[in-house]
Design an enzyme around this catalytic site. Structure first.
Site, PDB file in Angstrom:
ATOM      1  N   ILE A 169       0.836  -1.201   0.000  1.00 25.97           N
ATOM      2  CA  ILE A 169       0.000   0.000   0.000  1.00 25.97           C
ATOM      3  C   ILE A 169       0.867   1.245   0.000  1.00 25.97           C
ATOM      4  O   ILE A 169       0.617   2.195  -0.752  1.00 25.97           O
ATOM      5  CB  ILE A 169      -0.949  -0.007   1.215  1.00 25.97           C
ATOM      6  CG1 ILE A 169      -1.931  -1.174   1.123  1.00 25.97           C
ATOM      7  CG2 ILE A 169      -1.709   1.320   1.307  1.00 25.97           C
ATOM      8  CD1 ILE A 169      -2.764  -1.387   2.374  1.00 25.97           C
ATOM      9  N   THR A 247      -4.714   5.547   6.817  1.00 25.96           N
ATOM     10  CA  THR A 247      -5.560   4.537   6.173  1.00 25.96           C
ATOM     11  C   THR A 247      -5.250   3.158   6.737  1.00 25.96           C
ATOM     12  O   THR A 247      -5.656   2.144   6.165  1.00 25.96           O
ATOM     13  CB  THR A 247      -5.348   4.516   4.647  1.00 25.96           C
ATOM     14  OG1 THR A 247      -3.964   4.237   4.373  1.00 25.96           O
ATOM     15  CG2 THR A 247      -5.741   5.837   4.012  1.00 25.96           C
ATOM     16  N   ALA A 248      -4.499   3.108   7.852  1.00 26.32           N
ATOM     17  CA  ALA A 248      -4.065   1.837   8.430  1.00 26.32           C
ATOM     18  C   ALA A 248      -5.149   1.297   9.353  1.00 26.32           C
ATOM     19  O   ALA A 248      -6.066   0.606   8.919  1.00 26.32           O
ATOM     20  CB  ALA A 248      -2.744   2.026   9.156  1.00 26.32           C
ATOM     21  N   ARG A 249      -5.052   1.631  10.627  1.00 27.15           N
ATOM     22  CA  ARG A 249      -6.065   1.293  11.623  1.00 27.15           C
ATOM     23  C   ARG A 249      -6.135   2.435  12.620  1.00 27.15           C
ATOM     24  O   ARG A 249      -5.120   3.023  12.981  1.00 27.15           O
ATOM     25  CB  ARG A 249      -5.711  -0.011  12.352  1.00 27.15           C
ATOM     26  CG  ARG A 249      -5.932  -1.276  11.535  1.00 27.15           C
ATOM     27  CD  ARG A 249      -7.416  -1.530  11.306  1.00 27.15           C
ATOM     28  NE  ARG A 249      -7.670  -2.825  10.686  1.00 27.15           N
ATOM     29  CZ  ARG A 249      -7.755  -3.034   9.384  1.00 27.15           C
ATOM     30  NH1 ARG A 249      -7.568  -2.012   8.555  1.00 27.15           N
ATOM     31  NH2 ARG A 249      -8.017  -4.241   8.909  1.00 27.15           N
ATOM     32  N   ASP A 273      -9.340   7.657   7.363  1.00 31.84           N
ATOM     33  CA  ASP A 273     -10.271   6.651   6.848  1.00 31.84           C
ATOM     34  C   ASP A 273     -10.593   5.603   7.905  1.00 31.84           C
ATOM     35  O   ASP A 273     -11.451   4.753   7.683  1.00 31.84           O
ATOM     36  CB  ASP A 273      -9.658   5.965   5.616  1.00 31.84           C
ATOM     37  CG  ASP A 273     -10.636   5.031   4.910  1.00 31.84           C
ATOM     38  OD1 ASP A 273     -11.819   5.417   4.764  1.00 31.84           O
ATOM     39  OD2 ASP A 273     -10.227   3.918   4.513  1.00 31.84           O
ATOM     40  N   GLU A 278     -14.716   2.091  15.415  1.00 24.14           N
ATOM     41  CA  GLU A 278     -15.630   2.067  14.269  1.00 24.14           C
ATOM     42  C   GLU A 278     -16.856   1.193  14.571  1.00 24.14           C
ATOM     43  O   GLU A 278     -16.743   0.171  15.234  1.00 24.14           O
ATOM     44  CB  GLU A 278     -14.893   1.505  13.043  1.00 24.14           C
ATOM     45  CG  GLU A 278     -13.738   2.359  12.588  1.00 24.14           C
ATOM     46  CD  GLU A 278     -12.972   1.762  11.418  1.00 24.14           C
ATOM     47  OE1 GLU A 278     -13.429   0.737  10.861  1.00 24.14           O
ATOM     48  OE2 GLU A 278     -11.913   2.301  11.071  1.00 24.14           O
ATOM     49  N   HIS A 296     -14.013   4.287   6.479  1.00 21.50           N
ATOM     50  CA  HIS A 296     -13.218   3.085   6.172  1.00 21.50           C
ATOM     51  C   HIS A 296     -13.518   2.613   4.745  1.00 21.50           C
ATOM     52  O   HIS A 296     -13.993   1.500   4.509  1.00 21.50           O
ATOM     53  CB  HIS A 296     -13.507   1.969   7.179  1.00 21.50           C
ATOM     54  CG  HIS A 296     -12.355   1.021   7.319  1.00 21.50           C
ATOM     55  ND1 HIS A 296     -12.010   0.421   8.505  1.00 21.50           N
ATOM     56  CD2 HIS A 296     -11.452   0.561   6.408  1.00 21.50           C
ATOM     57  CE1 HIS A 296     -10.957  -0.372   8.337  1.00 21.50           C
ATOM     58  NE2 HIS A 296     -10.612  -0.305   7.061  1.00 21.50           N
ATOM     59  N   GLY A 298     -11.281   2.178   2.302  1.00 27.14           N
ATOM     60  CA  GLY A 298     -10.086   1.691   1.628  1.00 27.14           C
ATOM     61  C   GLY A 298     -10.322   0.704   0.510  1.00 27.14           C
ATOM     62  O   GLY A 298      -9.777   0.852  -0.587  1.00 27.14           O
ATOM     63  N   THR A 299     -11.148  -0.303   0.749  1.00 28.37           N
ATOM     64  CA  THR A 299     -11.359  -1.338  -0.271  1.00 28.37           C
ATOM     65  C   THR A 299     -12.798  -1.371  -0.773  1.00 28.37           C
ATOM     66  O   THR A 299     -13.256  -2.398  -1.285  1.00 28.37           O
ATOM     67  CB  THR A 299     -10.982  -2.718   0.287  1.00 28.37           C
ATOM     68  OG1 THR A 299     -11.763  -2.994   1.453  1.00 28.37           O
ATOM     69  CG2 THR A 299      -9.501  -2.771   0.647  1.00 28.37           C
TER      70      THR A 299
END
Length: 334
Positions: A169, A247-249, A273, A278, A296, A298-299
């Site tokens: 990433i 954008t990790a955690r 993100d 969450e 979140h 990201g994907t």
């Protein structure tokens, strides 16, 4: 001889691309598919004695947590003795107790590479939005305020982005931000070898990266070593007027320290993100119009979700055929 049984812990009705046809094609002739039917965690524990008896592999999607919770030690210890693989749909696997799986002889796989492009695109958006304050400007347009209250923002040109975690990433993010004429530096535990095929400079400490960077991007997994590892000390080391992108955690960052750095003006802005709790987001962050927030994402693309789902099925098919694992988690490969 009966075919191995594979339990699919996912819910196609929640918008997943996964379908019975996908699994049927990948596992045709090699496994029997069993779908998750348990309404809650207690029911899952009971069903492991009956409906899921003899299951060899478990396909896990994050949305299964809404019904049966995380794959923690308690849940893993209720698996039938026959379970030998948890194939997780996601690059990050902090919702799975890998140590508990390892103790029971259960392999764990995840989906690196499949997520790199989509997550890096989110990171690039957050970086550019945070620099140019596009979120604030869009809110103005949507509320009929035009440019009222907007302050001059920052150009990406010539700025230094520091990437903490130059994996798949991080590398994809670097390529995207180089297109905005940004300079890329990065920190890993070890310098990437062979060297990346794009311009970048390795720095030997996080402290040095923070001192040099105009934008800091977090691209590292959440584990016992990284949890709450980015806090007051690290924010103090960042340049005044710099930007954090995560954008990790969410759990990698001490959220109260991030908010304090934003409120004091030490940070110009942030692009986030991910969040510690969450889907709940701290109201203080929501109220800050200089922070770009995403849920979140990201994907969250059809293309990437399909790549992830097919990689999970490929791992399962390879496993049940005795051909090994394609993307086993790092902790189990030591």
């Amino acid at each position: 001889m009966a075919a191995p049984r594979v339990l699919i812990c996912a819910n196609p009705e929640k918008g997943l691309i996964w379908t019975k046809q996908d699994a049927a094609e990948k596992l045709a002739g090699v496994a029997e598919i069993v779908e998750l039917q348990s309404a809650n965690r207690a029911a899952f524990f009971e069903d492991c004695k009956t409906k899921y008896a003899g299951v060899t592999a478990v396909y896990r999607h994050n949305d299964s947590a809404s019904a049966i919770g995380f794959f923690d030690k308690e849940l893993i210890d209720h698996f039938p003795e026959s379970v030998k693989l948890v194939a997780h749909n996601g690059a990050g696997y902090d919702q799975i107790d890998v140590a508990a799986c390892t103790a029971r002889g259960i392999a764990v796989t995840h989906t690196p590479l499949a997520v790199d492009s989509a997550t890096a695109t989110v990171g690039a958006y957050l970086a550019i939005s945070a620099l140019r304050q596009f979120h604030r400007a869009e809110v103005n347009v949507r509320t009929g305020q035009w440019k009222s209250g907007l302050i001059p923002a920052l150009d990406p040109d010539g700025k230094t982005v520091g990437i903490i975690g130059m994996g798949g990433i991080g590398s994809a993010l670097a390529r995207r931000l180089l297109a905005f004429d940004m300079k890329v530096i990065y920190y890993n535990r070890n310098e990437v070898s062979p060297k990346p095929d794009f311009p970048c400079t390795y720095v030997s400490s996080v402290e040095e990266l923070l001192r040099q960077s105009d934008v800091v991007s977090l691209n590292l997994p959440l584990n016992d070593k990284t949890k709450n590892s980015f806090g007051k000390e690290q924010f103090a080391q960042m340049k005044k007027g710099s930007i954090l992108v995560n954008t990790a955690r969410g759990g990698v960052v001490v959220e109260d320290d991030l908010i304090a750095a934003l409120e004091s003006g030490h940070l110009f802005s942030a692009g986030l993100d991910v969040f510690p709790d969450e889907p709940n987001v701290n109201p203080k962050l929501v109220a800050m119009d200089n922070v770009t927030l995403l849920p979140h994402m990201g994907t969250e693309t059809r293309d990437t979700q399909r790549k992830m789902e097919l990689l999970v099925l490929d791992n399962i098919a390879s496993f049940v055929k005795g051909d090994g694992l394609l993307t086993q988690v790092a902790e189990q490969k030591k």
